[in-house]
Design an enzyme around this catalytic site. Structure first.
Site, PDB file in Angstrom:
ATOM      1  N   GLU A  18       0.868  -1.278   0.049  1.00 23.99           N
ATOM      2  CA  GLU A  18      -0.046   0.176   0.049  1.00 23.99           C
ATOM      3  C   GLU A  18       0.828   1.138   0.138  1.00 23.99           C
ATOM      4  O   GLU A  18       0.778   1.985   0.998  1.00 23.99           O
ATOM      5  CB  GLU A  18      -0.895  -0.105   1.035  1.00 23.99           C
ATOM      6  N   GLU A  24      -4.424  -8.835  -1.474  1.00 21.73           N
ATOM      7  CA  GLU A  24      -4.754  -8.769   0.062  1.00 21.73           C
ATOM      8  C   GLU A  24      -6.387  -8.238  -0.223  1.00 21.73           C
ATOM      9  O   GLU A  24      -6.788  -7.278  -1.039  1.00 21.73           O
ATOM     10  CB  GLU A  24      -4.128  -7.755   0.757  1.00 21.73           C
TER      11      GLU A  24
END
Length: 447
Positions: free
Chosen positions: A199, A297
């Site tokens: 991220e 994810e």
């Protein structure tokens, strides 16, 4: 003539990956006019597999359960027959939010990485990985991802709350990945790929580090790619982005459009938290068809949701959407969490397909566990997505040809009413009924 194994999971019933009478194909009715028509002659992407993340939180939680319950959970995920047939995993390179605290593998200021030591992973994480690999009994595909460089390498001087990698530490940070890969190899755990950064567009209250697209490109091009090749790790893939679909096109384009960076990149990792923009996934494939896409994810945020059905439907909807948009595999987030939805060292509690109650030694299998199983149990590594035409309103569909020649067709009904539809294959058709809020997998073999 076809034989069919039919498996169903449905809300407000006892059906959880339950075997039913197989649907019957016959030559009556025009197959070309069926609600869903399969085209096995059309071949798209090859599937790597399905799996979940070996976080410290998951491994620690299972260590607090009785040995019998821990063994049960591992079997029900990784056993090819009795479990979900998981063949993939993800592991964090030192700490993430689903660890018991911030930690690294080196002492502060060690630019030569002489103190590099993964002994903490020996306590919980590596034993879980090794036990899972043993139960799997076959090839295992492992992705490793960092959440943050060590605090002393960063502009904000801490692992949490974003910050960036200081340019002067880019060479040593690139070496850090190779040290990790080498250490895991010595433990008998081969690392198939690393992502550059989990991220990279998010400043999180937990372990995080921000890169612009250009910074990620330059780190791969000038540091990570060359260093891994120099270390003899050119066979370990590099995954970029590892973040949400919403801005993936603009984030990966500067990297994959640069030949010097792109030559090191296997493909793009995606998460689901920013929305369900499957068109963006497909667009990245169309722009860069020689590169790959992997779901790395996803989870239900906000703590434990025991017994909820929408969580399973979220998995099913996203898996069908991504797989139909050229995604090659699916990695769930935490394999297991405790009764609180943790542990998480900043209180970012979430749900997981398996909740292990450490107070009562009970294991709860959520709807998401069963929805994932409709894919992972029946779509084998090496399967190829095939073509289908779908005109069945309110029904989501995806289809695959397994290495053994069987076809796995996943159908999902999120509606509150049962749906009856026809499935066409070759010159034959079959009638299927999907209960309200259900998912079904039909495994079709030539008789």
């Amino acid at each position: 003539m076809f034989t069919v194994q039919t498996v169903v999971t449905a809300k407000d019933t006892g059906d959880r990956l339950s075997s039913k009478d197989g649907i019957q194909f016959s030559a009556e009715g025009a197959a070309a006019k069926a609600d869903i028509v399969l085209h096995p002659e059309q071949a798209f992407q090859t599937i790597i597999g399905f799996g979940g993340a070996f976080t410290e939180a998951a491994a620690y939680t299972l260590s607090r359960m009785s040995p019998a319950k821990r063994t049960e959970v591992i079997r029900r995920y990784f056993d090819p027959v009795d479990g979900l047939n998981y063949s993939m995993g993800r592991v964090h390179i030192h700490s993430c939010d689903f660890a018991l605290g911030n930690y690294t593998y080196v002492e502060d200021g060690d630019t030569e990485l002489k103190t590099f030591d993964i002994s903490r992973d020996h306590k919980w994480v590596l034993p879980l990985i090794k036990d899972a690999m043993k139960v799997r009994g076959g090839p295992f595909t492992m992705l490793a991802s960092p959440w943050s460089p060590p605090a002393w390498m960063k502009t904000n001087g801490e692992m949490n709350n974003g910050g960036s990698l200081k340019p002067e530490y880019a060479p040593v940070w690139a070496q850090y990945y190779t040290k990790f890969i080498e250490a895991y190899r010595k433990e008998g755990v081969p690392v198939w790929a690393v992502s550059v950064q989990n991220e990279p567009a998010a400043v999180q209250t937990w372990d995080s580090c921000v890169y612009s697209a250009e910074e990620e490109r330059d780190f791969v091009k000038n540091h990570l790619g060359p260093v891994m090749h120099e270390a003899g790790m050119g066979d370990v893939n590099i995954v970029i982005w590892d973040h949400n679909r919403d801005i993936m096109v603009e984030r990966v384009t500067p990297i994959l459009s640069d030949p010097e960076a792109a030559k090191y990149v296997w493909g793009t990792g995606i998460h689901w938290y920013g929305g369900e923009e499957f068109g963006n996934v497909e667009q990245v494939h169309e722009l860069f068809p020689d590169k790959h896409v992997l779901f790395t994810e996803g989870c239900q945020e906000g703590g434990v949701r025991l017994g909820e059905w929408f969580t399973g439907e979220r998995y099913g909807r996203n898996m069908i959407g991504d797989l139909n948009a050229w995604t090659e595999g699916y990695l769930d987030w935490n394999l297991v969490l405790d009764e609180t939805g943790g542990p998480n060292h900043v209180g970012n509690l979430c749900d997981a397909p398996v909740i292990a109650d450490t107070a009562t030694d009970e294991v709860h299998y959520n709807s998401s566990y069963y929805y994932i199983g409709h894919f992972s149990k029946f779509i084998a590594p090496g399967a190829v997505r095939i073509g289908l035409e779908a005109a069945a309103e309110g029904v989501l569909a995806a289809a695959f040809r397994n290495p053994d020649g069987s076809l796995a067709v996943v159908l999902m009904n999120e509606g509150g009413e049962a749906r009856t539809l026809t499935l066409g294959l070759g010159t034959e058709t079959a009638e299927c009924t999907l209960p309200a809020h259900s998912i079904a997998t039909h495994l079709i073999s030539q008789a």
